[in-house]
Design a protein around this motif. Structure first.
Motif, PDB file in Angstrom:
ATOM      1  N   UNK A 498       0.826  -1.192  -0.058  1.00 11.10           N
ATOM      2  CA  UNK A 498       0.026  -0.006   0.218  1.00 11.10           C
ATOM      3  C   UNK A 498       0.870   1.374  -0.106  1.00 11.10           C
ATOM      4  N   UNK A 499       0.697   2.168  -0.942  1.00  7.03           N
ATOM      5  CA  UNK A 499       1.547   3.372  -1.222  1.00  7.03           C
ATOM      6  C   UNK A 499       0.613   4.541  -0.537  1.00  7.03           C
ATOM      7  N   UNK A 500       1.113   5.394  -0.119  1.00  2.14           N
ATOM      8  CA  UNK A 500       0.558   6.677   0.354  1.00  2.14           C
ATOM      9  C   UNK A 500       1.508   7.902   0.131  1.00  2.14           C
ATOM     10  N   UNK A 501       0.788   8.972   0.158  1.00  2.53           N
ATOM     11  CA  UNK A 501       1.594  10.113  -0.106  1.00  2.53           C
ATOM     12  C   UNK A 501       2.612  10.573   0.891  1.00  2.53           C
ATOM     13  N   UNK A 502       3.900  10.826   0.643  1.00  2.87           N
ATOM     14  CA  UNK A 502       4.848  10.882   1.375  1.00  2.87           C
ATOM     15  C   UNK A 502       5.518  12.232   1.173  1.00  2.87           C
ATOM     16  N   UNK A 503       5.527  13.086   2.095  1.00  2.00           N
ATOM     17  CA  UNK A 503       6.478  14.353   2.009  1.00  2.00           C
ATOM     18  C   UNK A 503       7.862  14.062   2.460  1.00  2.00           C
ATOM     19  N   UNK A 504       8.774  14.102   1.595  1.00  2.97           N
ATOM     20  CA  UNK A 504      10.129  13.572   1.859  1.00  2.97           C
ATOM     21  C   UNK A 504      10.854  14.362   2.769  1.00  2.97           C
ATOM     22  N   UNK A 505      10.453  15.801   2.817  1.00  3.24           N
ATOM     23  CA  UNK A 505      11.158  16.713   3.583  1.00  3.24           C
ATOM     24  C   UNK A 505      10.746  16.400   5.242  1.00  3.24           C
ATOM     25  N   UNK A 506       9.619  16.069   5.181  1.00  4.75           N
ATOM     26  CA  UNK A 506       9.187  15.692   6.831  1.00  4.75           C
ATOM     27  C   UNK A 506       9.879  14.449   7.042  1.00  4.75           C
ATOM     28  N   UNK A 507       9.881  13.452   6.158  1.00  3.31           N
ATOM     29  CA  UNK A 507      10.543  12.188   6.394  1.00  3.31           C
ATOM     30  C   UNK A 507      11.969  12.473   6.890  1.00  3.31           C
ATOM     31  N   UNK A 508      12.760  13.232   6.091  1.00  3.00           N
ATOM     32  CA  UNK A 508      14.231  13.546   6.380  1.00  3.00           C
ATOM     33  C   UNK A 508      14.218  14.151   7.705  1.00  3.00           C
ATOM     34  N   UNK A 509      13.313  15.282   8.217  1.00  5.21           N
ATOM     35  CA  UNK A 509      13.478  15.631   9.568  1.00  5.21           C
ATOM     36  C   UNK A 509      13.385  14.546  10.497  1.00  5.21           C
ATOM     37  N   UNK A 510      12.369  13.662  10.226  1.00  6.73           N
ATOM     38  CA  UNK A 510      12.130  12.639  11.271  1.00  6.73           C
ATOM     39  C   UNK A 510      13.492  11.682  11.405  1.00  6.73           C
ATOM     40  N   UNK A 531      29.505  17.424  11.578  1.00  6.60           N
ATOM     41  CA  UNK A 531      28.514  18.347  11.331  1.00  6.60           C
ATOM     42  C   UNK A 531      27.465  18.239  10.439  1.00  6.60           C
ATOM     43  N   UNK A 532      26.354  18.483  10.554  1.00  5.43           N
ATOM     44  CA  UNK A 532      25.109  17.989   9.639  1.00  5.43           C
ATOM     45  C   UNK A 532      24.535  19.365   9.085  1.00  5.43           C
ATOM     46  N   UNK A 533      24.465  19.006   7.548  1.00  7.79           N
ATOM     47  CA  UNK A 533      23.977  20.131   7.025  1.00  7.79           C
ATOM     48  C   UNK A 533      22.790  19.882   6.214  1.00  7.79           C
ATOM     49  N   UNK A 534      21.743  20.272   6.379  1.00  8.89           N
ATOM     50  CA  UNK A 534      20.417  20.224   5.548  1.00  8.89           C
ATOM     51  C   UNK A 534      20.224  21.010   4.613  1.00  8.89           C
ATOM     52  N   UNK A 550      11.089   4.092   3.138  1.00  8.20           N
ATOM     53  CA  UNK A 550      12.099   5.256   2.862  1.00  8.20           C
ATOM     54  C   UNK A 550      12.652   5.631   4.355  1.00  8.20           C
ATOM     55  N   UNK A 551      11.880   5.623   5.415  1.00  9.96           N
ATOM     56  CA  UNK A 551      12.345   6.240   6.548  1.00  9.96           C
ATOM     57  C   UNK A 551      13.744   5.109   6.976  1.00  9.96           C
ATOM     58  N   UNK A 552      13.497   3.818   6.925  1.00 15.95           N
ATOM     59  CA  UNK A 552      14.429   2.962   7.118  1.00 15.95           C
ATOM     60  C   UNK A 552      15.734   3.045   6.050  1.00 15.95           C
ATOM     61  N   UNK A 553      15.342   3.210   4.947  1.00 18.72           N
ATOM     62  CA  UNK A 553      16.412   3.553   3.889  1.00 18.72           C
ATOM     63  C   UNK A 553      17.585   4.660   4.189  1.00 18.72           C
ATOM     64  N   UNK A 554      16.838   5.769   4.715  1.00 21.26           N
ATOM     65  CA  UNK A 554      17.741   7.039   4.724  1.00 21.26           C
ATOM     66  C   UNK A 554      18.206   6.827   6.024  1.00 21.26           C
ATOM     67  N   UNK A 555      17.771   6.065   7.045  1.00 15.70           N
ATOM     68  CA  UNK A 555      18.342   5.769   8.301  1.00 15.70           C
ATOM     69  C   UNK A 555      19.779   4.859   8.117  1.00 15.70           C
ATOM     70  N   UNK A 556      19.415   3.869   7.374  1.00 15.91           N
ATOM     71  CA  UNK A 556      20.723   2.939   6.833  1.00 15.91           C
ATOM     72  C   UNK A 556      21.708   4.017   6.213  1.00 15.91           C
ATOM     73  N   UNK A 557      21.517   4.839   5.150  1.00 15.26           N
ATOM     74  CA  UNK A 557      22.458   5.756   4.547  1.00 15.26           C
ATOM     75  C   UNK A 557      23.101   6.568   5.670  1.00 15.26           C
TER      76      UNK A 557
END
Length: 810
Positions: A498-510, A531-534, A550-557
Motif C-alpha cells: 500500500x502506497x501513500x503520499x509521502x512528504x520527503x522533507x518531513x521524512x528527512x526531518x524525522x 557537522x550536519x548540513x540540511x 523510505x525512513x529505514x533506507x535513509x536511516x541506513x544511509x
C-alpha cells in the motif's frame, strides 16, 4: 711406329713426366713445410711439457726458499741434450737458481713473460710455477734447434728418394696410357668428387665426343641437371614447410581471431613474401565479406585500394563467389578481368592475386587475399602452400571460437551459481526473519500499546513529551516494518504493498531526529564532531511510497555515512525536484518531462574504491568486519526496486561518498479502499485473552480494561481452552476470544478449533507476529475471523472488536 707417333708419345710422356715432377716437387715442398711446422710445434710442445714437470717439482724449493733443491731440480734437464739453459725466478721476479751455474749472466735479470717463442737459433719456454692458485715463481728453459735441423735433413733424403721413384714410375705408366682415354675419365672423376664433397650440383664434366666415353659424359651431365632441379624444388618445399611450421606455432597459443589473423598476414608479408595481404570474414548467407585484418606493410596499398578495416566488400560473381564456395582462386593477371574486385587491385598495381578460403565445418568463415605486383607471380607451389596454410589457420580459428564459447559458458555458469547462492542466502535470511519476527513483535508490542494509549488518553502531555512519544511510535513501526520486509530479499514485490503520499522533507526531518544520537551524541563522547548540513528544497512535491521503508533506507544511509567518517566530517542531506526529459525527439510538445524527487546523503569520509562501489549492494558484502552485516545497502536497494526508483552511488577513495535516491512523482494517488470499521464497540464486552507472553498480556489487558471491557487472561493455549470451557459451563460465555498463534504445546490454531467447536458464533481474533506473512500468503488458519499483526494498533483492534461484535449482533 712412325716418328710422328714417337714424337707425340714423347711429348705426351714428357708432359706427363713434367706434370708428375711438378706435382711431386710441390707435394714434397708442401710436405717439407708441413714437417718443419710440425717439428717446431712438436719441439715447443715437448719443451713445454718438460717445463711443466720441472715447475711441478720446483714448488717445494720455491715455497721453502731452498736454492739448492731448486738447482738439483733444474739439473734434471741434462738428460735433454738440446736444452742449453734453465732458471727459476722467485715470486718477485728475481733470479733464484740456474743450470748450469755458469749461464747466469746470459739469462734475463728479471722473470720474462710466460709463453713460448722462437729466436733465430733457439727456443725459449717460460712457465709459471703454481701451488694450487698461488703463484710461487717462474721457470725459464732455453733449447737450441738441433732437433729441427736433424729432422729436416732426414726428410730431405726421403724426398729425394721419392722424387726419383716417382719419375721412374711416371715414365713407365705414361708409356702405356692414351690421353683420349685418361682425360674423360679424370674429368668425370673430378666432377663426381666436387659434387660429393661440396654438394654443388651445378658443376658439369667436359664433353668427350667421338666414342663411348662421350656418351657417358653426356649422360652424367644430364643426371646432374635432373638432380639440381629436384634439389631446388626440395629446398623450396622445405622453406615453405618451415614457414608453415613457424606460422602454426605462432598462432597455436593465441585465442583471439584478430591476433591470429594479424600474425598470419604479417608473416606472409615478410617471409613468403607478398606485396599485399589481408583477411576478410564472411557470415553464412551474406552477400559481402568484411575486411578484418590488414598487414602492416599493406596499409599503404590499402589506401590506394580504398579498403579500410571493417569495410564490407560485395562478392563478385566470379572469383570471390567461387572462393566463398570453398575453392582456391588464382588470378594471374587482374588487369584482364572485368569484375570489380580484381579491377580494384589492378588499379593499385597488384596484378597477381590468390584468394584462399578458410573452411570450418564445411562452411567458409574467412578468406585470405594475397597479391603481388608482377603478373603470374605465384607458382603452383605458392598456391598449394597458401591452401594448406588456410587449413591450419581455420583449425586455430575454430579452437579460438571454441575457447571463447567455453569461456562464455563458464562465465554464464559462474553467474548462475552466484545467483543461486545469493538467492539461497536471501531465502535463508527471509526464513530466519520469519522465525524471529514473532519474538521481536512480542517484545515491542507493550511499548507500542502504551505509547499509543498515552498519546490518546493523556491530553495534558507537553509538546516535547508528545513529540518524544511520536518518535517512539514511529521507531516501533519502523522496527516492525523492517522485520516484515527482511523476507522481501527473496520474494518479488507484492501487489498489496500500500502506497501513500509521502512528504520527503518531513521524512528527512524525522530520520535526522531518530539518528541524532548516532551522528551527534556518540561521536562527541569520543571527541569527534560530525557537522550536519540540511539542504531541503522548499515546495517539494509529494511522492507515492511506503514512508516506513523510505525512513529505514535513509536511516541506513546516514549510519553508513557516519561509519565512513571515523575522524569526523560533514554529513549532508539534501532534497530537490527535477525534470528528466523522456527519450522522444522532435517538435516541442512531442514528449513530456518526468518529474522526480531526489534525496542525497553525502559524507566527507574515506570513500570507496571501484571494487567496493560495484559490490556494495550485494547482500552480506561488508567492509566493516564483524561490526557489519552487509544488509544495509541491500535493504536500501530492495526499497528502491519496490518504489520503481533509481539509486546512484558516487564515490572515490579519500573523497567521500554520495548516495542518491530518485523517486518518480505521480499525479494521482492510488485508490485504496479502506475497510469500513467502527471506532469503538457499542457496549462493554467480555473478552478472553490467550497468550504466553506476560508483558503482552498485561499491556493488552490494561488497554482493553481502560476501554471498559471485562478481560480474562490465560497464559497459554490449554489454559485458554480450559477458561473458555469453564465459562460456558457457568453460562457466562466470553463474547470475543483474542489468541496468539505461536504458543508452546497448544498453539492458536488448536485454541481456535476448540472455541469454534464449543461455540460456533463466538468471534475469534488471531493476534500474531506472523500476521503480515499469513495475510500475504493467504494462510489464515480455519475458524479465525480476523488476523491482526504484532505489535497491535489500538485503532485496528478496536475496529475489529466493533466490526465482529456488531456483525454477530446483527
Amino acid at each position: 711406329m712412325t716418328a710422328r707417333t714417337r714424337r707425340i708419345r714423347r711429348s705426351l710422356i714428357g708432359m706427363l713426366l713434367l706434370t708428375t715432377g711438378i706435382v711431386v716437387v710441390l707435394t714434397t715442398a708442401a710436405f717439407s713445410v708441413y714437417e718443419v711446422v710440425t717439428t717446431r710445434e712438436l719441439a715447443s710442445r715437448d719443451l713445454a711439457t718438460l717445463a711443466k714437470l720441472i715447475a711441478a717439482n720446483s714448488t717445494a724449493a720455491l715455497a721453502f726458499d731452498n736454492p739448492g733443491d731448486a738447482r738439483r731440480v733444474l739439473a734434471t734437464v741434462r738428460t735433454e741434450r738440446h736444452v742449453s739453459a734453465a732458471a727459476l725466478y722467485s715470486r718477485d721476479g728475481t733470479l733464484f737458481a740456474t743450470y748450469p751455474a755458469t749461464v747466469g749472466k746470459s739469462l734475463p735479470a728479471r722473470a720474462p713473460a710466460v709463453g713460448e717463442r722462437f729466436a733465430p737459433s733457439q727456443l725459449v719456454v717460460v712457465q709459471g710455477v703454481f701451488q694450487g692458485n698461488l703463484r710461487l715463481g717462474t721457470l725459464y728453459l732455453k733449447s737450441d734447434l738441433g732437433v729441427i735441423y736433424e729432422r729436416i735433413r732426414l726428410y730431405a733424403l726421403i724426398a729425394g728418394i721419392i722424387l726419383a721413384l716417382a719419375g721412374a714410375s711416371a715414365y713407365l705408366i705414361a708409356s702405356r696410357l692414351q690421353r683420349e682415354i685418361s682425360d674423360p675419365i679424370l674429368a668425370l672423376a673430378e666432377t663426381a668428387t666436387a659434387v660429393s664433397q661440396k654438394g654443388d650440383y651445378s658443376v658439369r664434366a667436359p664433353p668427350a665426343p667421338g666414342h663411348e666415353l662421350g656418351l657417358l659424359t653426356g649422360a652424367f651431365n644430364h643426371m646432374l641437371t635432373r638432380i639440381e632441379e629436384a634439389q631446388s624444388r626440395l629446398h623450396i618445399q622445405l622453406a615453405r614447410l618451415d614457414l608453415l611450421h613457424r606460422i602454426t606455432r605462432a598462432i597455436g597459443d593465441r585465442l583471439d581471431l584478430s591476433s591470429i589473423f594479424q600474425v598470419v598476414v604479417g608473416t606472409l608479408e615478410a617471409d613468403l613474401p607478398i606485396d599485399f595481404g589481408c583477411i576478410c570474414t564472411h557470415e553464412p548467407g551474406a552477400q559481402f565479406i568484411r575486411l578484418q585484418s590488414i598487414g602492416a606493410r599493406s596499409l599503404a596499398l590499402a589506401g590506394a585500394l580504398g579498403l579500410s578495416q571493417g569495410e564490407p566488400i560485395p562478392i563478385d560473381p566470379n572469383g570471390l563467389s567461387r572462393c566463398i564456395g570453398g575453392e582456391l582462386v588464382y588470378e594471374p593477371d587482374t588487369s584482364s578481368l572485368p569484375f570489380p574486385f580484381p579491377k580494384r587491385f589492378a588499379g593499385a598495381g597488384i596484378h597477381s592475386l590468390v584468394i584462399a578460403p578458410m573452411i570450418v565445418e564445411q562452411s567458409v568463415f574467412s578468406i585470405l587475399v594475397a597479391g603481388r605486383c608482377a603478373s603470374e607471380a605465384f607458382s603452383s607451389a605458392d598456391c598449394e602452400f597458401l591452401d594448406h596454410l588456410c587449413g591450419h589457420v581455420a583449425l586455430a580459428a575454430r579452437q579460438a571460437q571454441l575457447h571463447g564459447a567455453l569461456r562464455q559458458a563458464y562465465d554464464d555458469l559462474r553467474r548462475s551459481q552466484q545467483a543461486v547462492m545469493q538467492q539461497e542466502r536471501l531465502r535463508a535470511l527471509g526464513q530466519m526473519a520469519s522465525g524471529i519476527a514473532h519474538d521481536i513483535n512480542n517484545a515491542i508490542s507493550p511499548v507500542a500499546l502504551y505509547t499509543e494509549s498515552l498519546l490518546e488518553r493523556e491530553p495534558n502531555l507537553s509538546d516535547r513529551a508528545r513529540g518524544y512519544l511520536g518518535t517512539i511510535q514511529r521507531a516501533i513501526e519502523d522496527v516492525a516494518d523492517t522485520v516484515a520486509r527482511m523476507r522481501e530479499f527473496y520474494r518479488p514485490r507484492e501487489p498489496q504493498l500500500v502506497l501513500a503520499r509521502v512528504a520527503l522533507n518531513r521524512t528527512v526531518e524525522h530520520v535526522v531526529d531518530l539518528t541524532r544520537a548516532r551522528w551527534s551524541d556518540v561521536p562527541q563522547q569520543r571527541g569527534i564532531v560530525i557537522q550536519l548540513h540540511k539542504e531541503l528544497s522548499p515546495d517539494l512535491p509529494q511522492i507515492m511510497g511506503a514512508e516506513g521503508e523510505i525512513r529505514d533506507a535513509l536511516t541506513n544511509l546516514i549510519f553508513n555515512a557516519v561509519d565512513a567518517m571515523p575522524q569526523g566530517g560533514t554529513l549532508t542531506v539534501r532534497t530537490r525536484a527535477s525534470f528528466i526529459p523522456d527519450g522522444s525527439c522532435g517538435a516541442v510538445g512531442a514528449g513530456e518531462a518526468e518529474r522526480r524527487v531526489t534525496v542525497e546523503v553525502a559524507d566527507s569520509g574515506i570513500g570507496m574504491d571501484e571494487e567496493t562501489r560495484r559490490r556494495c549492494l550485494e547482500p552480506f558484502y561488508t567492509t566493516k568486519g564483524e561490526r557489519g552485516t552487509g544488509l544495509g545497502l541491500a535493504m536500501v536497494y530492495g526499497m528502491v526496486q519496490r518504489h520503481s526508483a533509481e539509486l546512484e552511488i558516487d564515490s572515490k577513495p579519500g573523497c567521500g561518498a554520495t548516495v542518491r535516491l530518485s523517486f518518480p512523482v505521480t499525479s494521482e494517488a492510488p485508490q485504496v479502499s479502506a475497510p469500513s470499521m467502527r471506532a469503538q464497540p457499542e457496549r462493554r464486552l467480555s473478552i478472553l485473552l490467550v497468550d504466553d507472553d506476560p508483558l503482552l498480556i498485561k499491556s493488552l489487558r490494561d488497554i482493553l480494561e481502560g476501554d471498559g471491557h471485562r478481560v480474562t487472561a490465560a497464559d497459554g493455549g490449554q489454559h485458554g481452552i480450559d477458561e473458555f470451557t469453564a465459562a460456558q459451563k457457568r453460562e457466562m460465555p466470553f463474547e470475543v476470544v483474542i489468541t496468539d498463534l505461536g504458543m508452546p504445546y497448544v498453539d492458536g490454531r488448536r485454541v481456535a478449533a476448540a472455541v469454534r467447536a464449543a461455540s460456533p458464533t463466538t468471534p475469534i481474533i488471531l493476534l500474531t507476529g506472523w500476521g503480515r506473512r499469513l495475510l500475504a500468503e493467504n494462510d489464515i488458519p480455519p475458524h479465525v475471523d480476523r488476523v491482526l499483526g504484532k505489535p497491535p494498533k489500538l485503532m485496528e483492534l478496536r475496529a475489529a472488536l466493533a466490526d465482529l461484535t456488531g456483525s454477530r449482533a446483527a
